[in-house]
Enzyme design. Structure first.
Site, PDB file in Angstrom:
ATOM      1  N   CYS A   1      16.229  38.361  52.982  1.00  0.00           N
ATOM      2  CA  CYS A   1      16.262  39.785  53.343  1.00  0.00           C
ATOM      3  C   CYS A   1      17.388  40.547  52.649  1.00  0.00           C
ATOM      4  O   CYS A   1      17.262  41.739  52.401  1.00  0.00           O
ATOM      5  CB  CYS A   1      16.335  39.972  54.855  1.00  0.00           C
ATOM      6  SG  CYS A   1      17.779  39.256  55.653  1.00  0.00           S
TER       7      CYS A   1
ATOM      8  N   HIS B   1      20.259  40.432  59.842  1.00  0.00           N
ATOM      9  CA  HIS B   1      19.187  41.021  59.037  1.00  0.00           C
ATOM     10  C   HIS B   1      19.758  42.155  58.183  1.00  0.00           C
ATOM     11  O   HIS B   1      20.650  42.890  58.622  1.00  0.00           O
ATOM     12  CB  HIS B   1      18.093  41.546  59.969  1.00  0.00           C
ATOM     13  CG  HIS B   1      16.896  42.088  59.267  1.00  0.00           C
ATOM     14  ND1 HIS B   1      16.212  41.406  58.290  1.00  0.00           N
ATOM     15  CD2 HIS B   1      16.239  43.283  59.409  1.00  0.00           C
ATOM     16  CE1 HIS B   1      15.200  42.131  57.864  1.00  0.00           C
ATOM     17  NE2 HIS B   1      15.194  43.270  58.524  1.00  0.00           N
TER      18      HIS B   1
END
Length: 313
Positions: A89, A165
């Site tokens: 990510c 994230h």
């Protein structure tokens, strides 16, 4: 089966040289120590920001985002890729900015070919193509911290894990977009020009952080900007140019260290020192001296009123 993606750090030097190794020119990252529009504006021109946060693994998917609105048409017109694999990510977030800035930034032949190849794909297929790109994966993995204790085949996260994230924010076509591969489409946060970006993005980030408890401080914000050495040369600031060159030198050194694990080396040093002490007949004295020093530190902390655990005699 293709090789996996390893975890990389949210670090300005890592991301800067990751892009450099992908063939990108004249782009770097700067870590922002505060959510301050003036601080961000000082880095102009700014292409976007990458935000790292603790991901709420128990959060249920929703048809509407908690802030902003889904722009499904933009998912087709911009480079937007669904996240289909763990640990990618960070790289996916920075590419979400970069691959929407062609014309502003020299992205290099490899990434240009990838963007052209995936241009007509839906976001899910774009994500699969990104995950299977050997060029991008190999460069990404070259910045993973070497460790003998972490397996490349990592289990899926559960609600009890701390999962982090990366997402991106960037101004595109007069709109401030949040680009998150775990969402079904880009999230629009209103009208925004590149000049307005610092003033527009900071409130969005503040609202996101306010969703967390006040004691949650594990956030990181990196700005993708033009190489600051170019700015230093344009304004004739030799001191700034020197500082930026020193920063690059430090980044190269740190990135080189990430490629090596020193557990074996440290183990051999300890064995060598212990062997030498045994050979000289000083081993028992060495151990006793260490115990005395540990006990002394313990007593000093205890007298100072610090919380300490009992140590062995």
């Amino acid at each position: 089966m293709s090789a996996g993606w390893n975890t990389i750090e949210s670090d300005a030097g890592v991301f800067t040289y990751l892009l450099t190794n992908l063939g990108v020119r004249d782009v770097q990252f700067e870590e922002l120590i505060a959510l301050d529009a003036d601080l961000l504006r000082q880095q102009a021109p700014i292409y976007g920001v990458i935000f790292l946060f603790k991901y709420p693994t128990g959060e249920k998917p929703s048809h509407t985002p908690r802030d902003g609105s889904f722009d499904y048409e933009a998912a087709e017109n911009l480079f937007f890729a669904a996240q289909t694999i763990q640990n990618a990510c960070g790289t996916q977030a920075l590419l979400s900015v970069l691959l929407n800035k062609e014309g502003e930034v020299e992205i290099g032949e490899g990434l240009r070919e990838f963007r052209e190849f995936t241009g007509a794909f839906p976001s899910e297929l774009r994500g699969e193509a990104l995950s299977n790109s050997e060029l991008i994966r190999d460069v990404h993995n070259s910045f993973a911290r070497s460790s003998p204790f972490i397996s490349e085949e990592q289990r899926l996260a559960t609600e009890d894990d701390d999962v982090y994230h990366f997402i991106a924010y960037t101004p595109l076509n007069g709109v401030l977009y949040e680009l998150d591969g775990l969402q079904p489409a880009p999230i629009a946060h209103g009208a925004c020009t590149p000049d307005q970006f610092p003033d527009k993005v900071i409130p969005v980030l503040q609202r996101r952080i306010e969703r967390y408890p006040a004691n949650e401080i594990r956030f990181n914000l990196l700005a993708m900007v033009r190489d600051l050495r170019i700015k230093a040369q344009e304004i004739g600031d030799q001191n700034m140019l020197y500082q930026e060159e020193q920063k690059r030198k430090a980044w190269r050194w740190e990135n080189a260290l990430r490629r090596h694990n020193f557990v074996g080396f440290i183990g051999e040093v300890v064995k060598g020192v212990a062997g030498e002490k045994i050979k000289q007949g000083d081993y028992d004295k060495w151990i006793e001296d260490a115990k005395v020093k540990t006990r002394t530190r313990y007593e000093e902390k205890k007298k100072a009123g610090q919380d300490v655990e009992e140590v062995g005699a």
